[in-house]
Design an enzyme around this catalytic site. Sequence first.
Site, PDB file in Angstrom:
ATOM      1  N   HIS A 156       0.832  -1.206   0.000  1.00  0.00           N
ATOM      2  CA  HIS A 156       0.000   0.000   0.000  1.00  0.00           C
ATOM      3  C   HIS A 156       0.876   1.270   0.000  1.00  0.00           C
ATOM      4  CE1 HIS A 156      -3.640   2.357   1.161  1.00  0.00           C
ATOM      5  NE2 HIS A 156      -2.727   3.136   1.710  1.00  0.00           N
ATOM      6  N   GLU A 157       1.793   1.339   0.954  1.00  0.00           N
ATOM      7  CA  GLU A 157       2.617   2.555   1.061  1.00  0.00           C
ATOM      8  C   GLU A 157       3.531   2.703  -0.159  1.00  0.00           C
ATOM      9  OE1 GLU A 157       1.704   4.717   3.198  1.00  0.00           O
ATOM     10  OE2 GLU A 157       0.478   3.359   4.401  1.00  0.00           O
TER      11      GLU A 157
ATOM     12  N   GLU B  59      -4.713   7.924  -2.820  1.00  0.00           N
ATOM     13  CA  GLU B  59      -5.182   6.657  -2.257  1.00  0.00           C
ATOM     14  C   GLU B  59      -5.526   5.662  -3.362  1.00  0.00           C
ATOM     15  OE1 GLU B  59      -4.744   6.346   0.828  1.00  0.00           O
ATOM     16  OE2 GLU B  59      -5.712   4.435   1.243  1.00  0.00           O
TER      17      GLU B  59
ATOM     18  N   HIS C  73       1.682   4.554  -2.702  1.00  0.00           N
ATOM     19  CA  HIS C  73       1.752   6.000  -2.447  1.00  0.00           C
ATOM     20  C   HIS C  73       3.106   6.549  -2.899  1.00  0.00           C
ATOM     21  CE1 HIS C  73      -1.936   6.826  -0.318  1.00  0.00           C
ATOM     22  NE2 HIS C  73      -1.718   5.925   0.614  1.00  0.00           N
TER      23      HIS C  73
END
Length: 498
Positions: free
Chosen positions: A262-263, A292, A266
């Site tokens: 997830h990160e 997001e 980003h």
Amino acid sequence: MNKEEALRKYEEWRKKINAYNAVMNLAYFDKETVAPRDAADKRNEVLNYMSGEIYDIETDPELIKAVECLKNEDLGELLNREIYFVSKSLDDVTKFTKEETMEYQKACLDAWETWYKGKKDNDYSVFAPSLKKLIELQKYRCSKRNPDKKAYDVLLDDFEESMSVDKYEPFFKLIKEEIIPLIKIVNTKRDEVDNSFLHKYYPADIQRKFAKDLLHYLHFEGWGYMGETEHPFTDGIFRDDVRITTRYDEHNIASTIFSIIHETGHAYYEHQIDPKYDGSPVCMYISSGMHESQSRFLENYIGRSKAFWVNLYPVLQSYFHENLGDVSLDDFIRGINASGSSLIRTEADELTYPVHILIRYEIEKGIFDGSISTDNLNVVWNEMYKKYLDIDVPGDDVGILQDVHWSNSSFGYFPTYALGSAIGAQLYKTMCEKMDVNKCLTEGNFMAVEEYLKENVQYDGAMHDYNYILKRATGEEFNPSYYIDYLKNKYKELYNIK
Ligand code: ZN
């Protein structure tokens, strides 16, 4: 002031504000990751002093004159866009005195400390007075920033330009009507998908080794650094210095894996902006929802697919042979996609995730339109978890205190998480029409995914608004039906629901 002088002034100012912001970002990353808690007061005093200095730079009367002059000039596409951003931010900043700004910043820093302590001690009453104060301050600020607009709409627009309660309502209505009934059915069939192997004992030091391999596979190297925090986040200092964090839960290997993916999603957005925008206000993401969408794209649409794991699963198995040696790839994929109501948003599965957001959205909306009292918000929280997710909240540490956002006054941020998930589904559908995603991943060509996101979303930073970017990438404006269909199809199939 003539145009040349104004441009020179603007360029000087840009260098200065960029330098201050970069150093402040580093200080915040340090505070969140490694800084000893005992120096919190001293550190916050310094950070608050710096926020006053930044206020002076942001409201420099010479800058105001320069922007007034440049606003009316045709400076070309890029500079026009830059002046638009600076002018917009000036409009906001100059509505408050330096003292008001510093008082607000201090309230945020203090609230973070009480939130941290309250969460650690599982005691909402430690944080409640700070939260109440922040809400009052935020209401006051919204009324000054835009007296004609409802407070919550001002905040929603901060994170997603042009979004408002009226625009979010139809989206959340779909979540309520289409997704919640499905969750209630899936909850009765939880036993049908086994994911117990994900909760065996996974020692943190071995997880760290696998994390290195995972980051290598994701090409998060050279330009990225990963630290450890209770709450994973991404902090882009420069395009080629992007920091992420993760946490190692020794009884939940999926939590580590998907927070890293997830990160990294980003981080890619921060990293893959065209270098020609370096130092410009355009060298940033266009909105929180779009940010997001990139993280959830990698985490869910890519990271939970079988093709992504074809090459990586044997590596994971080699580190945790005792736990996963007997678990086939197919069973692993079913396990990492299992669903069921749970307490913690960041660890929620794809199906229940938007309901965690719906709850926060309804509470925020109620706080700011006055229909929900700021007293006993923890009780309101627990009631909503019961109503929508059919789950009892045993303590505030896993209830209202679980997220950091309200402690830094980020009201209006949460809805972008659900929006981002839905944008991700729309992007994924288009991507699958344009290329064979599974083939690329099976061949270990993760680069193709990075390139796709770069070319379709990330490279031009904040040069265009989110609607334009989404339409350019997918051929239409935001359409939540792809997300709803994706969730329904995926979970009906997984749980064998007609
Ligand atoms: Zn995120």
